[in-house]
Design a protein around this motif. Structure first.
Motif, short mmCIF file in Angstrom:
data_model
loop_
_atom_site.label_atom_id
_atom_site.label_comp_id
_atom_site.label_asym_id
_atom_site.label_seq_id
_atom_site.Cartn_x
_atom_site.Cartn_y
_atom_site.Cartn_z
N SER A 197 55.61 45.34 53.15
CA SER A 197 54.68 46.46 53.09
C SER A 197 54.68 47.02 51.69
O SER A 197 55.70 47.00 50.99
CB SER A 197 55.07 47.56 54.08
OG SER A 197 55.01 47.08 55.40
N LYS A 198 53.51 47.51 51.29
CA LYS A 198 53.36 48.07 49.96
C LYS A 198 52.72 49.45 50.09
O LYS A 198 51.71 49.60 50.80
CB LYS A 198 52.48 47.14 49.12
CG LYS A 198 52.39 47.49 47.67
CD LYS A 198 51.62 46.38 46.96
CE LYS A 198 51.50 46.67 45.49
NZ LYS A 198 50.77 45.61 44.79
N VAL A 199 53.30 50.43 49.42
CA VAL A 199 52.78 51.79 49.41
C VAL A 199 52.41 52.08 47.96
O VAL A 199 53.27 52.03 47.08
CB VAL A 199 53.82 52.81 49.92
CG1 VAL A 199 53.26 54.22 49.87
CG2 VAL A 199 54.28 52.44 51.34
N VAL A 200 51.14 52.35 47.71
CA VAL A 200 50.68 52.60 46.34
C VAL A 200 49.77 53.83 46.30
O VAL A 200 49.15 54.19 47.30
CB VAL A 200 49.91 51.39 45.75
CG1 VAL A 200 50.80 50.17 45.64
CG2 VAL A 200 48.68 51.08 46.55
N VAL A 201 49.70 54.44 45.13
CA VAL A 201 48.79 55.57 44.92
C VAL A 201 47.47 55.03 44.41
O VAL A 201 47.43 54.26 43.46
CB VAL A 201 49.38 56.57 43.89
CG1 VAL A 201 48.37 57.66 43.58
CG2 VAL A 201 50.68 57.16 44.40
N ASN A 202 46.39 55.43 45.07
CA ASN A 202 45.06 55.13 44.56
C ASN A 202 44.62 56.36 43.76
O ASN A 202 44.29 57.39 44.35
CB ASN A 202 44.08 54.84 45.70
CG ASN A 202 42.71 54.47 45.20
OD1 ASN A 202 42.28 54.88 44.13
ND2 ASN A 202 42.00 53.69 46.00
N PRO A 203 44.62 56.27 42.42
CA PRO A 203 44.30 57.45 41.61
C PRO A 203 42.85 57.93 41.75
O PRO A 203 42.57 59.10 41.51
CB PRO A 203 44.59 56.99 40.17
CG PRO A 203 44.55 55.51 40.22
CD PRO A 203 44.91 55.09 41.61
N ARG A 204 41.96 57.06 42.16
CA ARG A 204 40.55 57.46 42.33
C ARG A 204 40.37 58.37 43.54
O ARG A 204 39.51 59.25 43.54
CB ARG A 204 39.65 56.24 42.47
CG ARG A 204 39.50 55.41 41.21
CD ARG A 204 38.58 54.20 41.39
NE ARG A 204 39.12 53.25 42.36
CZ ARG A 204 38.60 53.02 43.58
NH1 ARG A 204 37.52 53.62 43.97
NH2 ARG A 204 39.16 52.15 44.38
N THR A 205 41.18 58.13 44.58
CA THR A 205 41.00 58.88 45.83
C THR A 205 42.15 59.86 46.11
O THR A 205 42.08 60.61 47.07
CB THR A 205 40.90 57.91 47.02
OG1 THR A 205 42.12 57.15 47.11
CG2 THR A 205 39.71 56.98 46.87
N ASP A 206 43.20 59.82 45.28
CA ASP A 206 44.42 60.61 45.52
C ASP A 206 44.98 60.36 46.92
O ASP A 206 45.38 61.29 47.62
CB ASP A 206 44.16 62.11 45.31
CG ASP A 206 44.13 62.48 43.84
OD1 ASP A 206 44.79 61.78 43.03
OD2 ASP A 206 43.47 63.47 43.49
N THR A 250 60.49 44.70 54.41
CA THR A 250 60.65 45.22 53.06
C THR A 250 59.46 46.11 52.73
O THR A 250 58.32 45.75 53.02
CB THR A 250 60.74 44.06 52.04
OG1 THR A 250 61.87 43.25 52.38
CG2 THR A 250 60.88 44.57 50.63
N VAL A 251 59.75 47.26 52.14
CA VAL A 251 58.71 48.19 51.74
C VAL A 251 58.85 48.45 50.25
O VAL A 251 59.89 48.93 49.80
CB VAL A 251 58.80 49.53 52.52
CG1 VAL A 251 57.71 50.50 52.07
CG2 VAL A 251 58.74 49.30 54.02
N ASN A 252 57.82 48.12 49.49
CA ASN A 252 57.76 48.42 48.06
C ASN A 252 56.90 49.66 47.88
O ASN A 252 55.75 49.68 48.33
CB ASN A 252 57.18 47.26 47.26
CG ASN A 252 58.14 46.10 47.18
OD1 ASN A 252 59.35 46.27 47.14
ND2 ASN A 252 57.60 44.90 47.16
N ILE A 253 57.46 50.66 47.22
CA ILE A 253 56.74 51.92 46.98
C ILE A 253 56.52 52.05 45.49
O ILE A 253 57.47 52.07 44.71
CB ILE A 253 57.53 53.12 47.52
CG1 ILE A 253 57.81 52.92 49.02
CG2 ILE A 253 56.78 54.43 47.25
CD1 ILE A 253 58.75 53.95 49.61
N GLU A 254 55.23 52.13 45.10
CA GLU A 254 54.86 52.24 43.69
C GLU A 254 54.25 53.62 43.45
O GLU A 254 53.15 53.91 43.92
CB GLU A 254 53.86 51.16 43.31
CG GLU A 254 54.40 49.75 43.47
CD GLU A 254 53.39 48.67 43.14
OE1 GLU A 254 52.41 48.95 42.40
OE2 GLU A 254 53.56 47.55 43.63
N ILE A 255 54.98 54.45 42.74
CA ILE A 255 54.51 55.78 42.38
C ILE A 255 54.55 55.86 40.85
O ILE A 255 55.62 55.84 40.25
CB ILE A 255 55.38 56.89 42.99
CG1 ILE A 255 55.49 56.74 44.51
CG2 ILE A 255 54.85 58.27 42.60
CD1 ILE A 255 54.21 56.96 45.29
#
Length: 163
Positions: free
Chosen positions: A26-35, A136-141
């Motif tokens: 799993s991947k958790v990412v921030v979409n800066p266009r939509t917050d 596995t969870v990858n978190i990208e902040i």
């Protein structure tokens, strides 16, 4: 008769059973266009095929049945959660699911919290049917990437972004 015996042996050989990976990413990412925090869960399609037969019914078909696909996505939604560092749950929205090649994808999102010092994560999909399942969870902040590995009896893992 020899052909039937040979076919049956091939179907249940260790090499055939070895196709199950029992791994999810799993991947958790921030979409800066939509917050928004966007969550993408990737399951091996072969694992999902076996899982739906155990979870739902023996004739469940994740490849051909949109209903089974939706049921599996609901199953994943119910077993994944993200919380602020203080334990407050983030309200995850169900975005959808799809089959892409050898993978089954499940998508979620939630508004990006005002302050994000850290997160707590729960990811129990397939771990309730296979002890060997590893999620596995990858978190990208921003420029930070944190990896959480859910194995054995692990229920909740945390990441801190202030360090």
């Amino acid at each position: 008769m020899m052909f039937v015996l040979a076919a049956a042996t091939a179907l249940y050989s260790p090499a055939t059973l070895a196709h199950q990976q029992k791994l999810a990413l799993s991947k958790v990412v921030v979409n800066p266009r939509t917050d928004m925090l966007e969550i993408m869960h990737r399951f091996e399609l072969h694992d999902a095929e076996h899982a739906v037969k155990e979870i739902f019914k023996s004739d469940a078909d994740i490849i051909q049945s949109l209903e089974t696909q939706a049921q599996f996505a609901q199953y994943v939604y119910a077993r994944f959660g993200i919380y602020k560092a203080n334990g407050e749950a983030l309200d995850l929205v169900e975005v959808g699911f799809e089959i892409e090649g050898k993978h089954f994808w499940v998508y979620q999102e939630t508004p990006l919290p005002d302050s994000l010092e850290g997160l707590q994560v729960v990811h129990n999909a397939l771990r309730d049917i296979w002890f060997a399942q590893s999620n596995t969870v990858n978190i990208e902040i921003g420029d930070k990437i944190k990896t959480l590995s859910f194995t054995d009896n692990t229920e909740v893992l945390s990441v801190n972004f202030t360090q």
